[in-house]
Design a protein around this motif. Sequence first.
Motif, PDB file in Angstrom:
ATOM      1  N   ALA A  15       0.929  -1.178   0.103  1.00 44.64           N
ATOM      2  CA  ALA A  15       0.145   0.062   0.016  1.00 44.64           C
ATOM      3  C   ALA A  15       1.073   1.176   0.123  1.00 44.64           C
ATOM      4  O   ALA A  15       1.959   1.164   0.275  1.00 44.64           O
ATOM      5  CB  ALA A  15      -0.808  -0.067   1.369  1.00 44.64           C
ATOM      6  N   TYR A  16       0.268   2.403  -0.360  1.00 46.09           N
ATOM      7  CA  TYR A  16       1.013   3.711  -0.527  1.00 46.09           C
ATOM      8  C   TYR A  16       0.129   4.856   0.216  1.00 46.09           C
ATOM      9  O   TYR A  16      -0.903   4.633   0.277  1.00 46.09           O
ATOM     10  CB  TYR A  16       1.730   3.857  -1.934  1.00 46.09           C
ATOM     11  CG  TYR A  16       0.378   4.131  -2.661  1.00 46.09           C
ATOM     12  CD1 TYR A  16       0.150   5.721  -3.130  1.00 46.09           C
ATOM     13  CD2 TYR A  16      -0.327   3.367  -3.370  1.00 46.09           C
ATOM     14  CE1 TYR A  16      -0.758   6.175  -3.918  1.00 46.09           C
ATOM     15  CE2 TYR A  16      -1.346   3.635  -4.146  1.00 46.09           C
ATOM     16  CZ  TYR A  16      -1.435   4.923  -4.483  1.00 46.09           C
ATOM     17  OH  TYR A  16      -2.466   5.196  -5.080  1.00 46.09           O
ATOM     18  N   SER A  17       0.908   5.715   0.522  1.00 41.80           N
ATOM     19  CA  SER A  17       0.271   7.237   0.790  1.00 41.80           C
ATOM     20  C   SER A  17       0.956   8.276   0.333  1.00 41.80           C
ATOM     21  O   SER A  17       2.155   8.143   0.596  1.00 41.80           O
ATOM     22  CB  SER A  17      -0.046   7.199   2.183  1.00 41.80           C
ATOM     23  OG  SER A  17      -0.639   8.272   2.740  1.00 41.80           O
ATOM     24  N   ALA A  31      -2.845  -9.862  -3.555  1.00 41.55           N
ATOM     25  CA  ALA A  31      -4.306  -9.598  -3.291  1.00 41.55           C
ATOM     26  C   ALA A  31      -4.427  -9.629  -1.763  1.00 41.55           C
ATOM     27  O   ALA A  31      -4.390 -10.794  -1.195  1.00 41.55           O
ATOM     28  CB  ALA A  31      -5.039 -10.786  -3.949  1.00 41.55           C
ATOM     29  N   ALA A  32      -4.601  -8.410  -1.538  1.00 44.06           N
ATOM     30  CA  ALA A  32      -5.080  -8.124  -0.061  1.00 44.06           C
ATOM     31  C   ALA A  32      -6.545  -8.484   0.270  1.00 44.06           C
ATOM     32  O   ALA A  32      -7.389  -8.631  -0.598  1.00 44.06           O
ATOM     33  CB  ALA A  32      -4.777  -6.862   0.449  1.00 44.06           C
ATOM     34  N   GLY A  71     -16.792   0.907   6.743  1.00 45.40           N
ATOM     35  CA  GLY A  71     -16.194   1.025   5.314  1.00 45.40           C
ATOM     36  C   GLY A  71     -16.500  -0.304   4.268  1.00 45.40           C
ATOM     37  O   GLY A  71     -16.427  -1.413   5.032  1.00 45.40           O
ATOM     38  N   ASP A  72     -16.435  -0.249   3.160  1.00 46.78           N
ATOM     39  CA  ASP A  72     -16.501  -1.258   2.234  1.00 46.78           C
ATOM     40  C   ASP A  72     -15.150  -2.224   2.058  1.00 46.78           C
ATOM     41  O   ASP A  72     -14.134  -1.745   1.485  1.00 46.78           O
ATOM     42  CB  ASP A  72     -16.720  -1.025   0.903  1.00 46.78           C
ATOM     43  CG  ASP A  72     -17.214  -2.091  -0.070  1.00 46.78           C
ATOM     44  OD1 ASP A  72     -16.390  -3.175   0.154  1.00 46.78           O
ATOM     45  OD2 ASP A  72     -17.768  -1.997  -0.925  1.00 46.78           O
ATOM     46  N   LEU A  78      -9.005  -3.655  -2.545  1.00 46.81           N
ATOM     47  CA  LEU A  78      -8.685  -3.608  -3.967  1.00 46.81           C
ATOM     48  C   LEU A  78      -8.084  -2.328  -4.385  1.00 46.81           C
ATOM     49  O   LEU A  78      -7.551  -2.170  -5.272  1.00 46.81           O
ATOM     50  CB  LEU A  78      -9.852  -3.902  -4.874  1.00 46.81           C
ATOM     51  CG  LEU A  78     -10.676  -5.260  -4.974  1.00 46.81           C
ATOM     52  CD1 LEU A  78     -11.857  -5.343  -5.516  1.00 46.81           C
ATOM     53  CD2 LEU A  78      -9.578  -6.086  -5.601  1.00 46.81           C
ATOM     54  N   GLY A  79      -7.836  -1.357  -3.541  1.00 39.59           N
ATOM     55  CA  GLY A  79      -7.251  -0.201  -3.667  1.00 39.59           C
ATOM     56  C   GLY A  79      -8.156   0.863  -4.246  1.00 39.59           C
ATOM     57  O   GLY A  79      -7.643   2.054  -4.794  1.00 39.59           O
TER      58      GLY A  79
END
Length: 186
Positions: A15-17, A31-32, A71-72, A78-79
Motif C-alpha cells: 500500500a502507499y500514501s 491480493a489483500a 467501510g467497504d 482492491l485499492g
Amino acid sequence: VLLDHYGMAERVAAAYSLEDADYRFVFPYGAAELVPESGDTARILGSSLWNGAQPLVRYDTGDIALVPQGGDLRRIALGMAPFAGIEGRASDVLQLANGARVYALGQILNGVSGIATVQFVQESLDHVQALVVARGPLRDETRRMITRNFYKKAPRSIRLDFELRETPYRLANGKAPIFISHLPTP
C-alpha cells in the motif's frame, strides 16, 4: 511529495500514501483481504501474485489496518477506497487489564537516540520490561524519552522497568521482535 510505502518481504500486500491517513492497497502487487477485528481495525491477509517459487495464499501478515467503521473492506482491499494506515502487528499488542489493547509499540522509539534496540516484554497486565541495547552508556535522557513515549501510549498503571543488555533477546527462531508477551495465551 512524500511517499509512505507499506509492504513486506513475503510480497503478498503493498500500500502507499501520498497524503496523511489516505493509504491505498496496490492490487496488482498482491491480493489483500481485510478481516474485521474490532471497531476500526482489520487484519491484513494477502496472497502473492508474483511469487511462483513460494506462492502464499491468504497469508496472515499479522498486520492491522485502520479502516473506516462500516467501510467497504473489499473496495479498500482492491485499492478503490482509502484506509487510514497500518496500526501495527497483531502480535505486538500490549494487553491492558480492562481488555483494551495498545498497538504500534515501535513508535515509542521515534526521536530516541543513543540506542541500538529496545524490546518491550509484557510480564503481567501491569508490568512491562524494556530491554535496551544502548550505543555506549545508557543516558538518563534516553531513559526519560523512552518512558515519556511509552506513557503516551500506555496508562501509568503499568510499571515500566529497564534492563540494559549487550544483545537483544532472541526467540527460538532467531528473531528479535520489538514486543514479547509472557502473558498466558487464552
